[in-house]
Scaffold this motif. Structure first.
Motif, mmCIF file in Angstrom:
data_model
loop_
_atom_site.group_PDB
_atom_site.id
_atom_site.type_symbol
_atom_site.label_atom_id
_atom_site.label_comp_id
_atom_site.label_asym_id
_atom_site.label_seq_id
_atom_site.Cartn_x
_atom_site.Cartn_y
_atom_site.Cartn_z
ATOM 1 N N TYR A 149 0.815 -1.202 0.000
ATOM 2 C CA TYR A 149 0.000 0.000 0.000
ATOM 3 C C TYR A 149 0.859 1.268 0.000
ATOM 4 O O TYR A 149 1.963 1.282 0.521
ATOM 5 C CB TYR A 149 -0.902 -0.032 1.246
ATOM 6 C CG TYR A 149 -1.723 1.202 1.430
ATOM 7 C CD1 TYR A 149 -2.890 1.383 0.689
ATOM 8 C CD2 TYR A 149 -1.335 2.189 2.334
ATOM 9 C CE1 TYR A 149 -3.649 2.521 0.848
ATOM 10 C CE2 TYR A 149 -2.086 3.334 2.496
ATOM 11 C CZ TYR A 149 -3.253 3.492 1.746
ATOM 12 O OH TYR A 149 -3.989 4.631 1.914
ATOM 13 N N ASN A 153 2.408 10.032 -5.481
ATOM 14 C CA ASN A 153 1.363 10.756 -6.221
ATOM 15 C C ASN A 153 1.469 10.615 -7.731
ATOM 16 O O ASN A 153 0.461 10.586 -8.428
ATOM 17 C CB ASN A 153 1.402 12.240 -5.850
ATOM 18 C CG ASN A 153 0.748 12.465 -4.500
ATOM 19 O OD1 ASN A 153 -0.146 11.695 -4.118
ATOM 20 N ND2 ASN A 153 1.203 13.475 -3.784
ATOM 21 N N LEU A 156 -0.344 7.566 -8.532
ATOM 22 C CA LEU A 156 -1.779 7.698 -8.278
ATOM 23 C C LEU A 156 -2.462 8.518 -9.365
ATOM 24 O O LEU A 156 -3.620 8.285 -9.703
ATOM 25 C CB LEU A 156 -2.015 8.345 -6.902
ATOM 26 C CG LEU A 156 -1.465 7.533 -5.718
ATOM 27 C CD1 LEU A 156 -1.842 8.204 -4.402
ATOM 28 C CD2 LEU A 156 -1.972 6.093 -5.756
ATOM 29 N N GLN A 160 -6.157 7.801 -10.550
ATOM 30 C CA GLN A 160 -7.214 8.503 -9.842
ATOM 31 C C GLN A 160 -7.493 9.912 -10.332
ATOM 32 O O GLN A 160 -8.512 10.497 -9.984
ATOM 33 C CB GLN A 160 -6.871 8.547 -8.346
ATOM 34 C CG GLN A 160 -6.723 7.141 -7.769
ATOM 35 C CD GLN A 160 -6.265 7.150 -6.317
ATOM 36 O OE1 GLN A 160 -6.003 8.197 -5.745
ATOM 37 N NE2 GLN A 160 -6.186 5.963 -5.732
ATOM 38 N N ASN A 237 -4.291 2.294 -5.292
ATOM 39 C CA ASN A 237 -3.165 2.703 -4.454
ATOM 40 C C ASN A 237 -2.500 1.512 -3.766
ATOM 41 O O ASN A 237 -1.973 1.617 -2.672
ATOM 42 C CB ASN A 237 -3.624 3.733 -3.404
ATOM 43 C CG ASN A 237 -2.436 4.399 -2.709
ATOM 44 O OD1 ASN A 237 -1.294 4.244 -3.155
ATOM 45 N ND2 ASN A 237 -2.699 5.120 -1.628
ATOM 46 N N THR A 238 -2.532 0.363 -4.414
ATOM 47 C CA THR A 238 -2.003 -0.859 -3.800
ATOM 48 C C THR A 238 -1.447 -1.802 -4.866
ATOM 49 O O THR A 238 -2.071 -1.975 -5.910
ATOM 50 C CB THR A 238 -3.131 -1.638 -3.065
ATOM 51 O OG1 THR A 238 -3.799 -0.757 -2.181
ATOM 52 C CG2 THR A 238 -2.557 -2.821 -2.289
#
Ligand SMILES: Nc1ncnc2c1ncn2[C@@H]1O[C@H](COP(=O)(O)OP(=O)(O)OP(=O)(O)O)[C@@H](O)[C@H]1O
Ligand SMILES: [Mg+2]
Lengths: 319, 247
Positions: A149, A153, A156, A160, A237-238
Motif C-alpha cells: 500500500y 502521487n 496515483l 485517480q 493505491n495498492t
C-alpha cells in the motif's frame, strides 16, 4: 445478400454491427431498470472499470486472432501490480520504477509463455494455464500475500486523476487502443498475425517467420497485462497480489463478442473495445440491480459460451 | 549453367525415409514435369526447395549460391515461388492480401507514421494481376475462403507470379480445374517459359505433363528413377516407370 459488399463494409469499419446493437440494447435496458445507470458518475464508473480489463482484452485480441490463447492475462496483471509496487514502496526506488517494473514484469511473463510455446512441444493452452498459476503464486510470494500500500502521487495520477474531467485510465486505454488498432489493422505485423491465425502453413510458406511472430504476440499480450496491472495499482493505491483474478475470463469474452475469431484469422481492436464496454455495462448493471457477484461470474461465463456458439452458427450458415 | 542444383537430398519423417538421395538439375526457362505415385515424395521434395521443410542431408544451390539453410522468405526473395497442392491461402483474408502475403508494401501514413501497409497499392496491383490472368472474380476484397476451387487456384498463381520469379513450382495446379481452365494454366506455363521463367510442374494427368513439358522426371519411393526428354518417350514408358514395372 451480396457477400463481398457486406464484407467490405465490415472490414472497413473493423467492427461487427451486431455487437454495437447489443451494447445499445443492453445499455437501454439497464437505463430503464435502474435510474442511476445514466448518471455521469455511474458512466465514469463503467469506463473506469472497463479501462483495466479493456487493456487486457486488447492483448487477448492479438493472441486469439493468431489462433493462440493467453489464459495467464489476469494473473500476470496481478504479478505486474505487485512488482511495480514492491520496487517503489518496499525498495523505495523512484516512482517511475512502478511503471517500468509493471510493464517489464508483464512483458517477461509473456516472453516466457512465448518461448515455451514456440518450442512447439506444449500447446499455448497449457503453457498459459501453467503461467496462470505461476504468476499468481509469484505475486503472492513477492508481496507476502498482502497488498503493498501507499504509492507516490505520480503513480496515483495514472489511476485517480481526471485531467479534462476524464479519468486517466480512460486516456491510457484510448491511447493503447489506437496504437493497437493501427498495429493490428494496418501494419505488416498485424497482417501476419491474422494470416498466422488463419493458416499457419500458408503464413510459413509465404516467408513469415512464425516463431518470431508468436514470440512477439505473447510478449505483447504480457505487456498489455503489465499496463493493466499498472492501472490497477494506481487506481486502488495498492500492489495487490489478487488483482485481476478471473480477468482473463472478462478479457477473452470481450474480445470474442467484439468479433475476434476464437480459432484465429479475424480480430479487431475497435470491436474488442465495444465488447469490453458490453462487459463493463453488464457488470455495472448487475451491480446496480444488486445481483450477487457469484451470479455475475455465471453471467459472464454464459455470455462467453453464447458468443462463441452464435459465431459458429453464423460461420456455418455462411459456408 | 543450371538454375537449380539439388545434390544428395535426404529427408525422413520419423522412421519413414521420404527422400533417399535426390540429385537433380533444373535449367533456366525449362519446363520440367515431375511425376510419381501418391506418396512418392514429390511435394516433400518441392517443399524442401522452398524451405518449408528442412533437409536431413544434401544441399541445394540456386543461381550458384547455396540456399540450403535459408528461410522460406529469403528463398522467395531470390525468385523461388511455389503454388502448393493445398494452395496455402489464408481463407479469411481477402484476395489482394493473400496475393501480397509476406510481402506487403508499406509507406508512411500522413508522411510520418511508419509501417503502414499500402492497401491501395496492394489492391491495385492484385487486381491488375488477376486481370492479366484473365480470371473472373467478383471483387478483390472477397475473403479467399468464399471462392471456388478454380478461383482460389488463380489467387495462388497470382501470388507466385507477382514478384518476378525465376523458378515457379506448381504442385497439382490443375487438379481442381475445369477443362477450359486447365487450358488456361497450360497456356500460362508457355508464357512463363517465354519470359524466361523455369517451371516444375507436378501432375498426375500425364496429358497435361506431355502438353507442357520438354523434360519428364519420375520419382519413385523417394528416388529419381527416370529423367526423360519428352520427344524421346511416351506415356506408356512413363507409366511403367511410375508403377515400377520398368527395368
Ligand atoms: N509433414 C509430414 N509428416 C509426416 N509424414 C509426411 C509429411 N509430409 C509427407 N509425409 C509422408 O511422406 C511421404 C511422401 O509424401 P508427399 O506428399 O511428398 O508425396 P507426393 O508424391 O506429393 O504424393 P501425392 O501425389 O499424393 O501428392 C508420404 O508417405 C507422406 O505420408
Ligand atoms: Mg503431393
Amino acid at each position: 445478400m451480396n457477400p463481398s459488399e457486406e464484407f467490405v463494409l465490415l472490414s472497413r469499419l473493423h467492427i461487427r454491427l451486431e455487437s454495437l446493437i447489443v451494447l445499445i440494447v443492453l445499455s437501454a435496458t439497464m437505463a430503464m431498470l435502474s435510474p442511476v445507470f445514466l448518471s455521469v458518475n455511474n458512466l465514469f464508473n463503467i469506463i473506469l472499470a472497463t479501462a483495466t480489463f479493456g487493456v487486457l482484452a486488447i492483448g487477448a485480441t492479438f493472441v486469439i486472432s493468431s489462433a493462440g490463447l493467453d489464459l495467464s492475462l489476469g494473473s500476470v496483471l496481478g504479478l505486474s501490480s505487485v512488482v511495480g509496487a514492491a520496487l517503489v514502496v518496499t525498495l523505495e526506488w523512484p516512482w517511475y520504477f512502478a511503471i517500468i517494473g509493471s510493464l517489464f514484469a508483464g512483458t517477461m511473463a509473456g516472453a516466457v509463455n512465448g518461448f515455451i510455446i514456440t518450442r512447439g512441444l506444449v500447446p499455448a493452452f497449457i503453457v498459459t494455464l501453467g503461467m496462470l498459476g505461476i504468476a499468481r503464486g509469484l505475486a503472492l510470494i513477492i508481496s507476502g500475500g498482502r497488498g503493498i500500500y501507499g504509492l507516490p502521487n505520480e503513480i496515483l495520477f495514472l489511476g485517480q486523476a481526471r485531467p479534462l474531467g476524464v479519468p486517466t485510465p480512460v486516456f491510457i486505454l484510448a491511447i493503447v487502443a489506437i496504437i493497437s488498432h493501427y498495429i493490428l489493422a494496418h501494419t505488416r505485423f498485424g497482417h501476419h498475425t491474422l494470416a498466422l491465425g488463419d493458416n499457419e502453413a500458408a503464413a510459413k510458406a509465404t516467408g513469415i517467420d512464425i516463431s518470431r511472430q508468436r514470440m512477439l504476440l505473447y510478449m505483447l499480450s504480457g505487456l498489455m497485462a503489465g499496463i493493466a496491472g499498472l492501472i490497477f495499482t494506481a487506481r486502488v493505491n495498492t500492489g495487490d497480489p489478487t488483482a485481476g483474478l478471473n480477468y482473463e475470463l472478462l478479457a477473452i469474452t470481450a474480445a470474442i463478442i467484439g468479433g475476434t475469431n476464437l480459432f484465429g484469422g479475424r480480430g479487431s481492436i475497435l470491436g474488442t473495445m465495444i465488447g469490453a464496454l458490453i462487459m463493463g455495462v453488464l457488470q455495472n448493471g448487475l451491480n446496480l440491480l444488486a445481483v450477487q457477484a457469484y451470479y455475475q461470474q455465471m453471467a459472464i461465463g454464459i455470455v462467453l459460451i453464447a458468443a462463441v456458439w452464435l459465431d459458429q452458427v453464423r460461420d456455418r450458415r455462411r459456408s | 549453367m543450371a538454375l537449380l542444383t539439388m545434390s544428395g537430398l535426404k529427408k525422413s519423417f520419423g522412421s519413414i525415409e521420404v527422400l533417399r538421395g535426390i540429385d537433380l538439375e533444373i535449367n533456366p526457362s525449362e519446363v520440367v514435369g515431375l511425376v510419381g505415385d501418391n506418396g512418392a515424395g514429390k511435394s516433400t521434395l518441392m517443399k524442401s526447395i522452398t524451405g518449408v521443410y528442412s533437409l536431413d542431408e544434401g544441399n541445394i544451390r540456386f543461381e550458384d549460391q547455396n540456399i540450403t539453410s535459408l528461410a522460406p522468405g529469403d528463398r522467395r526473395a531470390r525468385g523461388i515461388e511455389m503454388i502448393y497442392q493445398d494452395l496455402a491461402l489464408a481463407p479469411q483474408q481477402d484476395i489482394a492480401n493473400n496475393i501480397f502475403l509476406g510481402r506487403e508494401p508499406t509507406k508512411k501514413l500522413w508522411g510520418f507514421l511508419p509501417g503502414f501497409v499500402d492497401k491501395n497499392k496492394i489492391d491495385a496491383e492484385a487486381l491488375s494481376m488477376i486481370d492479366r490472368l484473365g480470371a473472373q472474380i467478383p471483387s478483390i476484397h472477397v475473403p479467399v475462403g468464399r471462392l471456388s476451387g478454380g478461383q482460389q487456384q488463380t489467387v495462388a498463381i497470382a501470388r507466385a507470379l507477382t514478384f518476378d520469379p525465376k523458378l515457379v513450382i506448381m504442385d497439382e495446379p490443375t487438379a481442381a480445374l475445369a477443362v477450359r481452365e486447365v487450358e488456361g494454366v497450360l497456356k500460362l506455363i508457355d508464357q512463363m517459359q517465354n519470359s524466361g521463367i523455369a517451371v516444375i510442374l507436378i501432375s498426375h494427368r500425364l496429358n497435361d505433363i506431355f502438353a507442357a513439358c520438354q523434360r519428364i522426371v519420375v520419382l519413385r519411393r523417394g528416388s529419381v528413377i527416370a529423367d526423360l526428354q519428352q520427344e524421346a518417350t511416351d506415356m506408356n514408358e512413363v507409366v511403367s516407370y511410375i508403377v515400377g514395372a520398368h527395368g
